[in-house]
Scaffold this active site. Structure first.
Site, short mmCIF file in Angstrom:
data_model
loop_
_atom_site.label_atom_id
_atom_site.label_comp_id
_atom_site.label_asym_id
_atom_site.label_seq_id
_atom_site.Cartn_x
_atom_site.Cartn_y
_atom_site.Cartn_z
N ARG A 16 0.84 -1.21 0.00
CA ARG A 16 0.00 0.00 0.00
C ARG A 16 0.88 1.26 0.00
O ARG A 16 1.00 1.94 -1.01
CB ARG A 16 -0.94 -0.03 1.22
N HIS A 208 5.10 4.43 12.78
CA HIS A 208 5.17 4.36 11.31
C HIS A 208 6.16 5.44 10.86
O HIS A 208 5.84 6.62 10.83
CB HIS A 208 3.76 4.62 10.78
N HIS A 210 8.80 7.06 8.10
CA HIS A 210 9.43 7.18 6.79
C HIS A 210 10.90 7.53 7.06
O HIS A 210 11.25 7.95 8.16
CB HIS A 210 8.70 8.23 5.94
N CYS A 241 4.17 9.47 0.13
CA CYS A 241 2.80 9.93 -0.04
C CYS A 241 2.78 11.07 -1.05
O CYS A 241 3.47 12.06 -0.85
CB CYS A 241 2.24 10.40 1.30
P1 HMG Z 1 -13.52 14.14 -2.17
O1 HMG Z 1 -13.38 14.59 -3.57
O2 HMG Z 1 -13.66 15.17 -1.11
O3 HMG Z 1 -14.70 13.07 -2.05
O4 HMG Z 1 -12.25 13.21 -1.84
P2 HMG Z 1 -16.26 13.25 -2.03
O5 HMG Z 1 -16.76 12.51 -0.82
O6 HMG Z 1 -16.63 14.70 -2.20
O7 HMG Z 1 -16.73 12.45 -3.33
C1 HMG Z 1 -16.36 12.88 -4.65
C2 HMG Z 1 -16.47 11.70 -5.61
O8 HMG Z 1 -15.51 10.71 -5.23
C3 HMG Z 1 -17.82 11.00 -5.59
O9 HMG Z 1 -18.05 10.49 -6.91
C4 HMG Z 1 -17.59 9.82 -4.69
O10 HMG Z 1 -18.43 8.72 -4.94
C5 HMG Z 1 -16.16 9.45 -5.01
P3 HMG Z 1 -19.11 11.21 -7.89
O11 HMG Z 1 -20.41 11.16 -7.13
O12 HMG Z 1 -18.58 12.60 -8.05
O13 HMG Z 1 -19.02 10.36 -9.09
N1 HMG Z 1 -15.50 8.82 -3.87
C6 HMG Z 1 -14.85 7.65 -3.92
N2 HMG Z 1 -14.60 6.77 -4.91
C7 HMG Z 1 -13.94 5.64 -4.59
N3 HMG Z 1 -13.50 5.36 -3.34
C8 HMG Z 1 -13.71 6.22 -2.33
C9 HMG Z 1 -14.42 7.40 -2.60
N4 HMG Z 1 -14.78 8.43 -1.81
C10 HMG Z 1 -15.43 9.28 -2.60
N5 HMG Z 1 -13.28 5.91 -1.08
C11 HMG Z 1 -11.26 11.41 -0.61
C12 HMG Z 1 -12.07 12.69 -0.55
C13 HMG Z 1 -10.91 11.04 0.82
C14 HMG Z 1 -12.10 10.31 -1.24
C15 HMG Z 1 -9.97 11.65 -1.47
O14 HMG Z 1 -9.34 12.81 -1.05
C16 HMG Z 1 -9.02 10.50 -1.39
O15 HMG Z 1 -9.29 9.41 -1.88
N6 HMG Z 1 -7.84 10.70 -0.73
C17 HMG Z 1 -6.88 9.64 -0.50
C18 HMG Z 1 -5.48 10.17 -0.49
C19 HMG Z 1 -4.51 9.06 -0.18
O16 HMG Z 1 -4.79 7.90 -0.39
N7 HMG Z 1 -3.31 9.42 0.31
C20 HMG Z 1 -2.29 8.48 0.61
C21 HMG Z 1 -2.59 7.60 1.78
S1 HMG Z 1 -2.32 8.40 3.34
C22 HMG Z 1 -0.63 8.09 3.66
O17 HMG Z 1 0.08 7.64 2.83
C23 HMG Z 1 -0.13 8.37 5.04
C24 HMG Z 1 0.10 7.09 5.87
O18 HMG Z 1 1.02 6.22 5.21
C25 HMG Z 1 0.66 7.47 7.24
C26 HMG Z 1 1.84 8.44 7.13
O19 HMG Z 1 2.88 8.08 6.58
O20 HMG Z 1 1.66 9.59 7.60
C27 HMG Z 1 -1.20 6.32 6.09
MG MG Z 2 3.15 6.37 5.29
#
Ligand code: HMG
Ligand code: MG
Length: 308
Positions: A16, A208, A210, A241
């Site tokens: 992931r 966690h 990095h 990220c």
């Molecule tokens: P948004 O645009 O605010 O979402 O994104 P929304 O709720 O307004 O919905 C907009 C559209 O997205 C809608 O579709 C939803 O259905 C769809 P439409 O009606 O317009 O056709 N939608 C989705 N589709 C699929 N799967 C979903 C989903 N949710 C809404 N889950 C959202 C908000 C959170 C979805 C977006 O910003 C996002 O996906 N962000 C993820 C970013 C990410 O993955 N970052 C990396 C992981 S975090 C990380 O790496 C840190 C970590 O490792 C710890 C560390 O190191 O600190 C964990």
């Molecule tokens: Mg991370």
């Protein structure tokens, strides 16, 4: 010598966190082969994919397929990121039994990453976590930017403690205190994680790290001294990220296993097998990986250089 735990738990986040930042698409079959090799190495917790918006993380757009085809390795628990109800629906559809919600200790990063402030994200998670728990799906929580935020700078340890407590209040069984941009030093770990541990159970805290500045292993040692026994890492040191400028890969699993083995701390993980798993990704991406053990073993492999 300080008292050391006899064993500890590694949460492998390579499939992931390790892959999410890779721009070149990796075939679903390769991801599944990577996961299968990781499972064979003795890792008991593997974060397999992420049910986020496919536009946010195109590399993991195949989350449902990956989750449905996960190898049925005995004793391995697979998890996946879920940011909201839509993500939970997809995770349920794909048969996940463990999910991870993710927020931050700083609003600027949370807004960029998940388009919510920290408070908004916690309000979003509460019903999602409740619905998951009701179905017997267990939940981990991440707090990003616990030490330094790429947009706001140093982060208050009291804020980290508060966000962790609010996650635990929802019934989450493990909170990963995360150094998103790999900027923390052992002193930061003593201060911030020490503050979190004043009010949170030690056995439910994961760290966690990095490894942007090469401090991740030193930070693990600080965590061990605080009595923490769960650490995240990524095979080969893959990771980063896309919403955190300056973030590089996670602490490499091989490097963590090497250090713990030498310290006599049992992980149940076979370093050589993790190297085989990460080498598959190196071959696919046709590049060296950042982990130190990975580089050493890959140099020793000589003609059998996995990137060729
Ligand atoms: P948004 O645009 O605010 O979402 O994104 P929304 O709720 O307004 O919905 C907009 C559209 O997205 C809608 O579709 C939803 O259905 C769809 P439409 O009606 O317009 O056709 N939608 C989705 N589709 C699929 N799967 C979903 C989903 N949710 C809404 N889950 C959202 C908000 C959170 C979805 C977006 O910003 C996002 O996906 N962000 C993820 C970013 C990410 O993955 N970052 C990396 C992981 S975090 C990380 O790496 C840190 C970590 O490792 C710890 C560390 O190191 O600190 C964990
Ligand atoms: Mg991370």
């Amino acid at each position: 010598m300080m008292p050391l735990p006899a064993r500890l738990k590694i949460v492998e986040v390579g499939p992931r966190d390790g892959l999410q930042n890779e721009p070149e698409p990796i075939a679903t079959d390769v991801k599944l082969a990577f996961i299968a090799r990781l499972a064979e190495s003795g890792l008991s917790q593997i974060e397999a994919t992420s049910f986020v918006h496919p536009k946010a993380i195109p590399q993991l757009a195949d989350a449902v397929e990956v989750a449905r085809r996960l190898p049925a390795a005995g004793g391995v628990t697979y998890s996946a990121l879920v940011p909201n109800q839509k993500g939970l629906d997809r995770a349920i559809e794909a048969g996940m039994r463990r999910i991870a919600v993710f927020t931050a200790a700083s609003d600027s990063f949370a807004k960029k990453n998940i388009n919510m402030t920290v408070d908004e994200s916690l309000a979003t998670f509460a019903p999602v976590v409740a619905a998951a728990l009701e179905r017997g799906i267990t939940v981990r929580g991440y707090v990003s930017t616990c030490f330094v935020c790429p947009f706001e700078g140093d982060v208050s340890k009291q804020r980290v403690r508060e966000v962790a407590l609010r996650l635990f209040d929802m019934g989450i069984d493990e909170v990963a205190i995360s150094d998103t941009i790999g900027a923390a030093s052992p002193r930061d770990v003593f201060e911030t994680v020490g503050c979190v541990l004043e009010q949170s159970p030690r056995e439910k805290i994961a760290l966690h790290f990095h490894d942007t500045y090469g401090t991740a292993l030193a930070n693990v040692l600080a965590g061990l001294q605080l009595g923490v026994t769960t650490f995240d890492s990524s095979a080969g040191g893959l990771g980063g990220c896309p919403y955190a400028p300056g973030a590089s890969g996670n602490l490499a699993t091989e490097d963590l296993v090497y250090m713990l083995d030498r310290m006599g701390i049992h992980t149940g993980v076979d370093l050589g097998k993790v190297f085989e798993a990460s080498s598959l990704i190196a071959q696919t991406l046709r590049r060296q990986l950042p982990g130190r053990q990975w580089r050493k073993l890959s140099a020793e492999a000589g003609d059998a250089d996995p990137t060729r």
